[in-house]
Design an enzyme around this catalytic site. Structure first.
Site, PDB file in Angstrom:
ATOM      1  N   ARG A  93       0.829  -1.199   0.000  1.00 58.45           N
ATOM      2  CA  ARG A  93       0.000   0.000   0.000  1.00 58.45           C
ATOM      3  C   ARG A  93       0.871   1.260   0.000  1.00 58.45           C
ATOM      4  O   ARG A  93       0.543   2.252  -0.662  1.00 58.45           O
ATOM      5  CB  ARG A  93      -0.933   0.009   1.214  1.00 58.45           C
ATOM      6  CG  ARG A  93      -1.753   1.285   1.312  1.00 58.45           C
ATOM      7  CD  ARG A  93      -2.837   1.230   2.356  1.00 58.45           C
ATOM      8  NE  ARG A  93      -3.565   2.493   2.380  1.00 58.45           N
ATOM      9  CZ  ARG A  93      -4.653   2.722   3.104  1.00 58.45           C
ATOM     10  NH1 ARG A  93      -5.140   1.763   3.870  1.00 58.45           N
ATOM     11  NH2 ARG A  93      -5.258   3.889   3.070  1.00 58.45           N
ATOM     12  N   ASN A 147     -10.134  -5.105  -0.903  1.00 58.87           N
ATOM     13  CA  ASN A 147     -10.144  -3.925  -1.753  1.00 58.87           C
ATOM     14  C   ASN A 147      -9.253  -4.104  -2.978  1.00 58.87           C
ATOM     15  O   ASN A 147      -8.322  -4.913  -2.944  1.00 58.87           O
ATOM     16  CB  ASN A 147      -9.656  -2.709  -0.942  1.00 58.87           C
ATOM     17  CG  ASN A 147     -10.769  -2.105  -0.110  1.00 58.87           C
ATOM     18  OD1 ASN A 147     -11.913  -2.053  -0.539  1.00 58.87           O
ATOM     19  ND2 ASN A 147     -10.428  -1.663   1.092  1.00 58.87           N
ATOM     20  N   ASP A 169     -18.178  -0.863   4.481  1.00 60.38           N
ATOM     21  CA  ASP A 169     -18.793  -0.216   5.635  1.00 60.38           C
ATOM     22  C   ASP A 169     -19.131   1.250   5.384  1.00 60.38           C
ATOM     23  O   ASP A 169     -19.837   1.868   6.181  1.00 60.38           O
ATOM     24  CB  ASP A 169     -17.910  -0.337   6.886  1.00 60.38           C
ATOM     25  CG  ASP A 169     -16.447  -0.014   6.627  1.00 60.38           C
ATOM     26  OD1 ASP A 169     -16.111   0.305   5.476  1.00 60.38           O
ATOM     27  OD2 ASP A 169     -15.653  -0.111   7.570  1.00 60.38           O
ATOM     28  N   HIS A 198     -17.091   2.831  -3.164  1.00 60.14           N
ATOM     29  CA  HIS A 198     -16.401   4.085  -2.875  1.00 60.14           C
ATOM     30  C   HIS A 198     -16.742   5.174  -3.892  1.00 60.14           C
ATOM     31  O   HIS A 198     -15.965   6.113  -4.098  1.00 60.14           O
ATOM     32  CB  HIS A 198     -14.884   3.887  -2.782  1.00 60.14           C
ATOM     33  CG  HIS A 198     -14.460   3.129  -1.561  1.00 60.14           C
ATOM     34  ND1 HIS A 198     -13.144   2.850  -1.263  1.00 60.14           N
ATOM     35  CD2 HIS A 198     -15.197   2.595  -0.542  1.00 60.14           C
ATOM     36  CE1 HIS A 198     -13.083   2.173  -0.120  1.00 60.14           C
ATOM     37  NE2 HIS A 198     -14.318   1.995   0.326  1.00 60.14           N
ATOM     38  N   TYR A 247     -15.718   8.896   0.041  1.00 66.12           N
ATOM     39  CA  TYR A 247     -14.599   8.801  -0.895  1.00 66.12           C
ATOM     40  C   TYR A 247     -14.765   9.717  -2.100  1.00 66.12           C
ATOM     41  O   TYR A 247     -13.784   9.972  -2.817  1.00 66.12           O
ATOM     42  CB  TYR A 247     -14.404   7.355  -1.351  1.00 66.12           C
ATOM     43  CG  TYR A 247     -13.718   6.506  -0.305  1.00 66.12           C
ATOM     44  CD1 TYR A 247     -12.343   6.298  -0.334  1.00 66.12           C
ATOM     45  CD2 TYR A 247     -14.441   5.927   0.732  1.00 66.12           C
ATOM     46  CE1 TYR A 247     -11.708   5.539   0.638  1.00 66.12           C
ATOM     47  CE2 TYR A 247     -13.822   5.162   1.710  1.00 66.12           C
ATOM     48  CZ  TYR A 247     -12.452   4.975   1.661  1.00 66.12           C
ATOM     49  OH  TYR A 247     -11.828   4.236   2.625  1.00 66.12           O
ATOM     50  N   ARG A 285       5.482 -10.549  21.447  1.00 68.02           N
ATOM     51  CA  ARG A 285       6.317 -10.702  22.640  1.00 68.02           C
ATOM     52  C   ARG A 285       5.502 -10.782  23.925  1.00 68.02           C
ATOM     53  O   ARG A 285       6.044 -10.990  25.000  1.00 68.02           O
ATOM     54  CB  ARG A 285       7.288  -9.524  22.745  1.00 68.02           C
ATOM     55  CG  ARG A 285       8.301  -9.452  21.607  1.00 68.02           C
ATOM     56  CD  ARG A 285       9.380  -8.414  21.901  1.00 68.02           C
ATOM     57  NE  ARG A 285       8.834  -7.068  21.995  1.00 68.02           N
ATOM     58  CZ  ARG A 285       8.775  -6.220  20.980  1.00 68.02           C
ATOM     59  NH1 ARG A 285       9.202  -6.593  19.774  1.00 68.02           N
ATOM     60  NH2 ARG A 285       8.290  -5.002  21.134  1.00 68.02           N
TER      61      ARG A 285
END
Length: 442
Positions: A93, A147, A169, A198, A247, A285
């Site tokens: 991305r 996506n 969503d 979008h 969007y 961890r």
């Protein structure tokens, strides 16, 4: 009922699990009793499994959870397959966003040149998954959140037909916020929403025969009480006569958003790459599931607080409403879709499905995002009012981009890839498109 999540080591998987636990708490009919998490990264799977163990500790009767890195094993026996993969991870991305920005055009995960690059990389993997579902779990329904959701769903539908349904969503969030501004129950209103993923518009909110949307658009105070009203501004919303998906800010305010992104110094992808990398490293961890869960919660809240920060900065800047920081939304859509199919409930949802005759200007097999009625036979798009010329024009241009991206990804067609990038309204030159492709392939 068995649900398999592809991308089961993803950061947002605990939201889906939380919704499944809510079903168990309410003893909902047809609830999921087995959850299978699949991921190519066993370390991330172990971390998410630990977070889920902490979530489940206080809720008896939740689904049994098991993990695997074997795709066919994960798919075998599944009733529903939830696809939420990220091909190339957050590092991919970062490249999708940074390469276009270096050429002076918007880079974003699903929108503009970044969305095309992500689609080119993701569609071949999505098609492989679709073929394995058809071979190993032909009875399964695939719910796609990967996506760019619209074009990935359309690509997979060539293999799976109507047994793949895309979810997002954003539309449900828009409806929820608009009805909250009006002070009405979202379950008690009808709505007309149509577009592509979008790229859609909420064009009516009806209570009986009365459309509540014109009153909302006329009320500055109410518009300024929720995200889309602040984002687009009352004057522009009244000029549109509709509430756009968030969007669309990238399209309507492209100059302001591009400037905001470039001035931010860090892209959204870079933020998430650093944040999630730190989370998984620290959680690995941690010996205690409770500590891993608390770390996840803190990380998730920061993620939600910074969502679409560049667009909010471009429109004046504000903090997100506490009601919008819960996270998810897509998890509730996914479970509502599953329940409607499994229980033949007849739910009404905004989904990504084959067009049929919903938008006559588009091909029947083109995937659109619109209001659907859902039953045991799947999702059926409802008739919608005709689109205005500006809405239809933008949809047609973006659908041409989506289809060219699918063609390029399916057949490694360089001309189709160039066409997909150059025809995108947020890319202003074929020469720029060609340079972006060359850098992405280098």
């Amino acid at each position: 009922m068995r649900l398999t999540i592809l991308g089961g080591g993803g950061f947002r998987v605990p939201l889906v699990h939380r919704a499944l636990l809510d079903d168990a708490r309410r003893q909902a009919a047809g609830r999921c009793d087995e959850l299978v998490l699949h991921d190519t990264d066993p370390g991330r799977l172990r971390v998410i499994e630990s977070v889920l163990a902490a979530q489940a500790a206080a809720v008896p009767g939740g689904p049994a959870v098991w993990t695997t890195t074997d795709l066919d094993e994960a798919l075998r026996g599944a009733d529903f397959v939830f696809s939420a993969i990220r091909v190339g991870g957050t590092a991919g991305r970062v490249r999708d966003e940074r390469i276009p920005l270096s050429e002076g055009v918007l880079g974003q995960e699903t929108t503009g040149a970044g969305g095309v690059l992500y689609g080119l990389r993701t569609i071949p993997v999505a098609l492989h998954i679709a073929r394995r579902v058809a071979a190993v779990a032909p009875q399964a329904w695939v719910i796609n959140f990967t996506n760019p959701a619209g074009m990935v769903t359309e690509a997979m539908s060539a293999v799976l037909g109507d047994h793949v349904i895309g979810i997002c969503d954003s539309p449900v969030g828009l409806v929820r916020r608009a009805t909250r501004a009006l002070g009405v129950d979202p379950d008690q209103v009808g709505y007309d929403y149509v577009g592509l993923n979008h790229l859609g518009w909420l064009r009516s909110l009806t209570n009986g025969e009365r459309d509540l949307l014109p009153g909302l658009l006329a009320d500055d105070e109410r518009l300024n009480s929720f995200e889309e009203g602040k984002l687009f501004g009352a004057r522009w919303l009244r000029a549109l006569g509709a509430l756009p998906n968030e969007y669309l800010h990238y399209y309507y305010f492209r100059r302001e958003t591009l400037r905001s992104v470039r001035e931010a110094g860090q892209t959204r992808g870079e933020f998430l790459d650093g944040q999630q990398g730190a989370f998984f490293a620290e959680a690995a961890r941690t010996a205690s599931p409770r500590e891993a869960y608390e770390l996840w919660q803190r990380t998730r809240l920061r993620r939600e607080e910074t969502y679409m920060a560049e667009s909010r900065a471009a429109s004046g800047g504000w903090e997100r409403d506490s009601c919008d920081l819960e996270g998810g939304g897509y998890d509730r859509v996914a479970l509502a879709l599953m329940r409607a199919i499994a229980g033949d409930e007849g739910a009404r949802l905004i989904l990504n499905v084959r067009n049929g005759t919903t938008v006559p200007a588009l091909e029947p097999d083109a995937v659109v995002e619109t209001v659907c009625q859902v039953d045991s036979k799947g999702a059926h798009p409802l008739p919608c009012a005709p689109l205005r010329e500006d809405q239809l024009g933008l949809m047609l241009q973006l659908k041409a981009v989506e289809r060219a991206t699918i063609e390029a990804a399916r057949s490694n067609n360089a001309d189709a890839a160039l066409r997909a990038l150059a025809l995108h309204p947020l890319v202003d030159s074929p020469a720029v498109a060609e340079r972006i492709l060359e850098r992405a392939e280098g």
